[in-house]
Design a protein around this motif. Structure first.
Motif, PDB file in Angstrom:
ATOM      1  N   ARG A 210      -4.584  -8.365  -2.825  1.00  0.00           N
ATOM      2  CA  ARG A 210      -4.454  -9.845  -2.245  1.00  0.00           C
ATOM      3  C   ARG A 210      -3.168 -10.276  -2.056  1.00  0.00           C
ATOM      4  O   ARG A 210      -2.636 -11.619  -1.656  1.00  0.00           O
ATOM      5  N   TRP A 211      -2.101  -9.867  -3.014  1.00  0.00           N
ATOM      6  CA  TRP A 211      -0.942 -10.142  -3.072  1.00  0.00           C
ATOM      7  C   TRP A 211       0.644  -8.968  -2.721  1.00  0.00           C
ATOM      8  O   TRP A 211       1.267 -10.096  -2.503  1.00  0.00           O
ATOM      9  N   ARG A 212      -0.274  -8.652  -2.221  1.00  0.00           N
ATOM     10  CA  ARG A 212       0.321  -7.386  -1.434  1.00  0.00           C
ATOM     11  C   ARG A 212       1.357  -6.834  -2.430  1.00  0.00           C
ATOM     12  O   ARG A 212       2.777  -6.870  -2.206  1.00  0.00           O
ATOM     13  N   ILE A 213       1.156  -6.931  -4.111  1.00  0.00           N
ATOM     14  CA  ILE A 213       2.330  -6.210  -4.954  1.00  0.00           C
ATOM     15  C   ILE A 213       2.567  -4.540  -4.411  1.00  0.00           C
ATOM     16  O   ILE A 213       1.160  -3.961  -4.435  1.00  0.00           O
ATOM     17  N   GLY A 214       3.727  -4.194  -4.452  1.00  0.00           N
ATOM     18  CA  GLY A 214       4.239  -2.822  -4.181  1.00  0.00           C
ATOM     19  C   GLY A 214       3.613  -2.791  -3.019  1.00  0.00           C
ATOM     20  O   GLY A 214       3.266  -3.326  -1.887  1.00  0.00           O
ATOM     21  N   ALA A 215       4.052  -1.140  -2.400  1.00  0.00           N
ATOM     22  CA  ALA A 215       3.559  -0.429  -1.470  1.00  0.00           C
ATOM     23  C   ALA A 215       2.704  -0.474  -0.663  1.00  0.00           C
ATOM     24  O   ALA A 215       1.933   0.150  -1.620  1.00  0.00           O
ATOM     25  N   GLN A 216       1.968  -0.604   0.682  1.00  0.00           N
ATOM     26  CA  GLN A 216       0.764   0.200   0.747  1.00  0.00           C
ATOM     27  C   GLN A 216      -0.442   0.928   0.425  1.00  0.00           C
ATOM     28  O   GLN A 216       0.892   2.525   0.495  1.00  0.00           O
ATOM     29  N   PRO A 217      -1.194   1.487   0.170  1.00  0.00           N
ATOM     30  CA  PRO A 217      -1.621   2.831   0.248  1.00  0.00           C
ATOM     31  C   PRO A 217      -1.047   3.418   1.177  1.00  0.00           C
ATOM     32  O   PRO A 217      -1.847   3.693   1.944  1.00  0.00           O
ATOM     33  N   ILE A 218      -1.292   4.754   0.760  1.00  0.00           N
ATOM     34  CA  ILE A 218      -1.727   6.353   2.232  1.00  0.00           C
ATOM     35  C   ILE A 218      -2.865   5.798   3.301  1.00  0.00           C
ATOM     36  O   ILE A 218      -3.994   6.073   2.004  1.00  0.00           O
TER      37      ILE A 218
END
Length: 245
Positions: A210-218
Motif C-alpha cells: 500500500r505504501w510502496r515501501i522498498g522494491a517490489q517482489p519478483i
C-alpha cells in the motif's frame, strides 16, 4: 565517493527508518526535550496507568551520544542494511515482519523479571546482528584491528566485549535469544523437515504494498533468467548459506 546525502538515499527503507528514528530519539534527548524515564519500558505504568506508548518508544533509545551509541548505530547501517539488500532484497515485508516479530519477542522476554531491561533498542539491534551472522556465517570480521574471526561467532564476541568494557550483558543476550528464535522458526525448523511456523502475515504485505515501501517482489511471471541474474548478485545469498549450513 558519494556524498552523505546520496549515501543516505541509497539505504534500504526499513533499516534507514529505524536508524533515523534512533538517531532522532537521542538527538532530542540531548537537547533536553525529554527524559529517558518517560519512554522506558515500565510494565506497571503500561498496565496500570495505560501508558501504552512505552511498548514502542523504548525500542528507539540507544543511549546518549557516545562511542557505544555510535557502534550500535553503525551496526544498523552495516548489518541491517546488508540483510535488507542481500537475503531480504525484494522481501521488504519479510524484513519488516522480522523486526516486528523480534520486537514482540523481546517484549515477552522482558516481561520476565530476570530479563527485564528498560530499553530494548540495543537488543533489537543485536537481533539484527545475530540474524546477519547466520546469513553470512563465513564472512571474515576484524574487531578493532586486533582479532579476526568468522561472522558466525561475532554476536558472542560482541557480547564478551560488552562485558569486558562494563556494559550490561542482558540487552545483548536478549537480542541473541530473539534472533535465534526467529532463525529457528524460519530456517532451521523448516530445513529439518518441519512446517514453516512463522510466516509473514498478509496485513504486513498489504501495508508494504500500500505504501510502496522498498522494491517490489519478483512476480511469478518474471523470466527465469532475470531471477537467476538476481540470485547471482546476492538476492538469495542467505538461502545458499542456510542449505550449506
Amino acid at each position: 565517493m558519494s556524498s552523505p546525502g546520496e549515501f543516505y538515499k541509497s539505504l534500504p527503507p526499513i533499516s534507514k527508518a529505524y536508524g533515523t528514528a534512533c538517531l532522532l530519539a537521542t538527538a532530542v534527548y540531548q537537547l533536553g526535550l525529554y527524559q529517558p524515564v518517560h519512554i522506558a519500558l515500565i510494565y506497571e505504568l503500561v498496565f496500570f496507568r495505560f501508558q501504552v506508548w512505552r511498548l514502542f518508544t523504548n525500542f528507539f533509545f540507544l543511549g546518549p551520544f557516545s562511542i557505544n551509541f555510535g557502534i550500535r548505530l553503525l551496526m544498523i547501517v552495516r548489518y541491517g542494511v546488508q540483510l535488507e539488500k542481500g537475503p531480504f532484497d525484494r522481501r521488504t515485508a519479510d524484513f519488516l515482519w522480522m523486526m516486528l516479530f523480534g520486537a514482540f519477542a523481546l517484549l515477552v522476554l522482558s516481561a520476565i523479571p530476570f530479563f527485564w531491561t528498560p530499553f530494548l533498542a540495543i537488543s533489537l539491534v543485536f537481533m539484527l546482528l545475530y540474524v546477519w551472522s547466520r546469513e553470512f556465517p563465513n564472512a571474515q570480521i576484524n574487531i578493532y584491528g586486533l582479532v579476526s574471526l568468522k561472522a558466525f561467532y561475532l554476536p558472542w564476541a560482541m557480547l564478551a566485549l560488552d562485558v569486558i568494557f562494563g556494559s550490561s550483558l542482558m540487552p545483548d543476550l536478549l537480542g541473541i535469544i530473539a534472533g535465534h528464535l526467529y532463525y529457528f522458526l524460519t530456517v532451521l525448523h523448516p530445513l529439518a523437515g518441519g512446517k514453516t511456523i512463522l510466516k509473514t502475515p498478509m496485513w504486513v504485505r498489504k501495508l508494504v504494498a500500500r505504501w510502496r515501501i522498498g522494491a517490489q517482489p519478483i512476480s511469478r511471471g518474471e523470466p527465469v533468467n532475470n531471477i537467476q541474474r538476481e540470485s547471482s548478485s546476492g538476492v538469495f545469498r542467505g538461502r545458499s548459506y542456510r542449505l550449506n549450513g
